[in-house]
Design a protein around this motif. Structure first.
Motif, PDB file in Angstrom:
ATOM      1  N   ALA A   1     -15.858  -5.395  13.559  1.00  0.00           N
ATOM      2  CA  ALA A   1     -15.785  -6.514  12.814  1.00  0.00           C
ATOM      3  C   ALA A   1     -14.871  -5.854  11.445  1.00  0.00           C
ATOM      4  O   ALA A   1     -15.327  -4.803  10.956  1.00  0.00           O
ATOM      5  CB  ALA A   1     -16.975  -7.064  12.074  1.00  0.00           C
ATOM      6  N   PRO A   2     -13.978  -6.676  11.039  1.00  0.00           N
ATOM      7  CA  PRO A   2     -13.049  -5.969   9.868  1.00  0.00           C
ATOM      8  C   PRO A   2     -13.926  -6.268   8.406  1.00  0.00           C
ATOM      9  O   PRO A   2     -14.869  -6.907   8.372  1.00  0.00           O
ATOM     10  CB  PRO A   2     -11.975  -6.914   9.828  1.00  0.00           C
ATOM     11  CG  PRO A   2     -12.361  -8.168  10.596  1.00  0.00           C
ATOM     12  CD  PRO A   2     -13.155  -7.617  11.683  1.00  0.00           C
ATOM     13  N   MET A   3     -13.390  -5.404   7.478  1.00  0.00           N
ATOM     14  CA  MET A   3     -14.094  -5.490   6.210  1.00  0.00           C
ATOM     15  C   MET A   3     -13.706  -6.845   5.533  1.00  0.00           C
ATOM     16  O   MET A   3     -12.604  -7.622   5.689  1.00  0.00           O
ATOM     17  CB  MET A   3     -13.756  -4.382   5.236  1.00  0.00           C
ATOM     18  CG  MET A   3     -14.044  -3.036   5.845  1.00  0.00           C
ATOM     19  SD  MET A   3     -13.495  -1.754   4.964  1.00  0.00           S
ATOM     20  CE  MET A   3     -13.867  -1.948   3.016  1.00  0.00           C
ATOM     21  N   ALA A   4     -14.682  -7.392   4.568  1.00  0.00           N
ATOM     22  CA  ALA A   4     -14.200  -8.589   4.001  1.00  0.00           C
ATOM     23  C   ALA A   4     -13.265  -8.126   2.875  1.00  0.00           C
ATOM     24  O   ALA A   4     -13.140  -6.934   2.488  1.00  0.00           O
ATOM     25  CB  ALA A   4     -15.691  -8.924   2.917  1.00  0.00           C
ATOM     26  N   ILE A   5     -12.423  -9.279   2.686  1.00  0.00           N
ATOM     27  CA  ILE A   5     -11.421  -8.734   1.670  1.00  0.00           C
ATOM     28  C   ILE A   5     -11.953  -8.462   0.240  1.00  0.00           C
ATOM     29  O   ILE A   5     -12.600  -8.746  -0.279  1.00  0.00           O
ATOM     30  CB  ILE A   5     -10.602  -9.993   1.473  1.00  0.00           C
ATOM     31  CG1 ILE A   5      -9.955 -10.266   2.939  1.00  0.00           C
ATOM     32  CG2 ILE A   5      -9.353  -9.571   0.511  1.00  0.00           C
ATOM     33  CD1 ILE A   5      -8.692  -9.155   3.408  1.00  0.00           C
TER      34      ILE A   5
ATOM     35  N   ASP B   1      -8.459 -12.595  11.850  1.00  0.00           N
ATOM     36  CA  ASP B   1      -9.456 -13.400  11.318  1.00  0.00           C
ATOM     37  C   ASP B   1      -9.435 -14.222  10.173  1.00  0.00           C
ATOM     38  O   ASP B   1     -10.176 -15.267   9.896  1.00  0.00           O
ATOM     39  CB  ASP B   1     -10.804 -12.318  10.931  1.00  0.00           C
ATOM     40  CG  ASP B   1     -10.386 -11.496  10.204  1.00  0.00           C
ATOM     41  OD1 ASP B   1      -9.232 -10.838  10.212  1.00  0.00           O
ATOM     42  OD2 ASP B   1     -11.295 -11.447   9.043  1.00  0.00           O
ATOM     43  N   LEU B   2      -8.108 -13.846   9.489  1.00  0.00           N
ATOM     44  CA  LEU B   2      -8.076 -14.885   8.343  1.00  0.00           C
ATOM     45  C   LEU B   2      -6.917 -15.874   8.339  1.00  0.00           C
ATOM     46  O   LEU B   2      -6.019 -15.857   9.158  1.00  0.00           O
ATOM     47  CB  LEU B   2      -7.213 -13.942   7.172  1.00  0.00           C
ATOM     48  CG  LEU B   2      -8.236 -12.616   6.868  1.00  0.00           C
ATOM     49  CD1 LEU B   2      -7.406 -11.809   5.628  1.00  0.00           C
ATOM     50  CD2 LEU B   2      -9.455 -12.935   6.097  1.00  0.00           C
ATOM     51  N   PRO B   3      -7.196 -17.209   7.861  1.00  0.00           N
ATOM     52  CA  PRO B   3      -6.316 -18.291   7.917  1.00  0.00           C
ATOM     53  C   PRO B   3      -4.989 -17.721   7.778  1.00  0.00           C
ATOM     54  O   PRO B   3      -4.112 -18.516   8.572  1.00  0.00           O
ATOM     55  CB  PRO B   3      -6.842 -19.382   6.948  1.00  0.00           C
ATOM     56  CG  PRO B   3      -8.409 -18.759   6.531  1.00  0.00           C
ATOM     57  CD  PRO B   3      -8.149 -17.293   6.777  1.00  0.00           C
TER      58      PRO B   3
ATOM     59  N   ALA C   1      -1.248 -13.065   4.408  1.00  0.00           N
ATOM     60  CA  ALA C   1       0.075 -13.186   3.659  1.00  0.00           C
ATOM     61  C   ALA C   1      -0.109 -13.408   1.962  1.00  0.00           C
ATOM     62  O   ALA C   1       0.432 -12.681   1.296  1.00  0.00           O
ATOM     63  CB  ALA C   1       0.977 -14.377   4.205  1.00  0.00           C
ATOM     64  N   GLY C   2      -1.372 -14.010   1.909  1.00  0.00           N
ATOM     65  CA  GLY C   2      -1.486 -14.343   0.556  1.00  0.00           C
ATOM     66  C   GLY C   2      -1.799 -13.058  -0.208  1.00  0.00           C
ATOM     67  O   GLY C   2      -1.779 -12.955  -1.521  1.00  0.00           O
ATOM     68  N   HIS C   3      -2.642 -12.245   0.519  1.00  0.00           N
ATOM     69  CA  HIS C   3      -3.019 -10.779  -0.303  1.00  0.00           C
ATOM     70  C   HIS C   3      -1.829 -10.248  -0.615  1.00  0.00           C
ATOM     71  O   HIS C   3      -1.886  -9.239  -1.543  1.00  0.00           O
ATOM     72  CB  HIS C   3      -3.949 -10.413   0.667  1.00  0.00           C
ATOM     73  CG  HIS C   3      -5.076  -9.161  -0.085  1.00  0.00           C
ATOM     74  ND1 HIS C   3      -5.717  -9.485  -0.854  1.00  0.00           N
ATOM     75  CD2 HIS C   3      -5.049  -7.868  -0.018  1.00  0.00           C
ATOM     76  CE1 HIS C   3      -6.501  -8.366  -1.299  1.00  0.00           C
ATOM     77  NE2 HIS C   3      -5.818  -7.344  -0.688  1.00  0.00           N
TER      78      HIS C   3
ATOM     79  N   ASP D   1       2.904  -9.250  12.489  1.00  0.00           N
ATOM     80  CA  ASP D   1       3.745 -10.403  12.919  1.00  0.00           C
ATOM     81  C   ASP D   1       3.532 -11.736  12.403  1.00  0.00           C
ATOM     82  O   ASP D   1       4.149 -12.761  12.515  1.00  0.00           O
ATOM     83  CB  ASP D   1       3.710 -10.416  14.340  1.00  0.00           C
ATOM     84  CG  ASP D   1       2.546 -10.688  15.201  1.00  0.00           C
ATOM     85  OD1 ASP D   1       1.713 -11.341  14.673  1.00  0.00           O
ATOM     86  OD2 ASP D   1       2.492 -10.512  16.361  1.00  0.00           O
ATOM     87  N   LEU D   2       2.040 -11.785  11.779  1.00  0.00           N
ATOM     88  CA  LEU D   2       1.690 -13.162  11.098  1.00  0.00           C
ATOM     89  C   LEU D   2       1.820 -14.216  12.164  1.00  0.00           C
ATOM     90  O   LEU D   2       2.000 -15.455  11.626  1.00  0.00           O
ATOM     91  CB  LEU D   2       2.524 -13.410   9.911  1.00  0.00           C
ATOM     92  CG  LEU D   2       2.540 -12.362   8.863  1.00  0.00           C
ATOM     93  CD1 LEU D   2       3.549 -12.562   7.711  1.00  0.00           C
ATOM     94  CD2 LEU D   2       1.087 -11.975   8.192  1.00  0.00           C
TER      95      LEU D   2
END
Length: 289
Positions: A84-88, A117-119, A123-125, A148-149
């Motif tokens: 599992a990736p880290m929380a932002i 895993d992010l909506p 990109a927003g980050h 590649d988004l």
């Protein structure tokens, strides 16, 4: 033979041109201390880049956003994966901006792990980090090296609208080898990302890179360069793949410095404006130039 011994034997068998002197501690320690203190990441460290001492000395660094754990499992990459990736970290844009200021960087490259895993795939980050860096460091140039988004135009557009100094997305390998080398990625999707950047803002330079040594042929490399030029890609890097561990794909071929020089000459001939082609070249090598 134990796995450690086998890998050591493999490293010892590498050609002489891939043996780089160990960077001076003074070139590494300041950057490493600041990264540790601020609890941020660089691909220089996570990917164990052989050029990090040189880049640090030249006041260039590549920050790895959104944690050190990738949601994809490319078979060549050193970055951690498979859990599992880290929380932002919502404070990361501020931390990276502070690191840029403390290090006196003139040219910054922002990359990230894949965050499927992010909506918005992160990109927003990217946008938040670019904005904060500029607020705290007027005049600094920022290059982005994005995943590649999923080829989503709206996500690509979010980043393009920040007007980065360069938009980099690596195609990594030739079409035939994309599935085994870049798990979860698609050759044509990568071309689409680069083409979309140009469609949105033709003034932003685009860049891509290949990591050679997976079994590609010279003709396939040339075809890939031609494919990149066809979508308007301006800059290219070509380097030698070096196996990070026995869990990664084995090296199929060590291309010689002369062969890299030949690829570089071909790249210039077909129209790339900036070319870096040598065994130890990586995506952000001499990016500030």
């Amino acid at each position: 033979m134990s796995s450690n011994a086998e890998l050591k034997s493999e490293i010892m068998a590498m050609p002489s041109w891939l043996r780089r002197p160990i960077a001076k501690a003074s070139e590494l320690s300041t950057v490493q201390q600041i990264i540790k203190q601020l609890q941020i990441h660089t691909i220089c460290e996570e990917g164990r880049c052989p050029n990090r001492g040189e880049c640090y000395a030249q006041k260039t660094a590549t920050f790895l956003l959104m944690g050190p754990i990738c949601t994809r499992s490319c078979a060549f990459c050193q970055v951690d994966k498979g859990h599992a990736p880290m929380a932002i970290d919502e404070d990361e844009p501020q931390k990276v901006a502070e690191a840029v200021k403390l290090l006196g960087l003139r040219y910054v490259v922002l990359t990230s792990v894949a965050r499927d895993d992010l909506p918005d795939q992160g990109a927003g980050h990217f946008v938040k980090t670019i904005t904060r860096i500029r607020e705290l460091n007027p005049g600094v140039q920022i290059e982005v090296l994005t995943p590649d988004l999923y080829g989503d135009i709206s996500r690509i557009k979010m980043i393009v609208k920040t007007k980065p100094a360069c938009f980099n997305h690596n195609i990594e390998t030739v079409r035939r080898l994309t599935n085994p080398v870049r798990r979860g990625a698609k050759y044509d999707r990568s071309l689409f990302v680069l083409q979309t950047v140009k469609n949105i803002d033709s003034t932003i330079p685009t860049k891509s890179g290949l990591m050679l040594g997976h079994g590609e042929t010279q003709d396939e490399v040339i075809q890939t360069m031609e494919d990149l030029r066809r979508v308007g890609c301006d800059r290219i890097t070509l380097g030698q793949y070096m196996r990070p561990s026995l869990e990664h794909l084995p090296v199929q071929k060590y291309w010689t410095p002369a062969e890299f020089d030949e690829f570089g000459a071909i790249a210039r001939k077909i129209g790339f404006s900036h070319v870096r082609s040598a065994p130890l070249v990586r995506s952000s090598y001499h990016a500030g130039e």
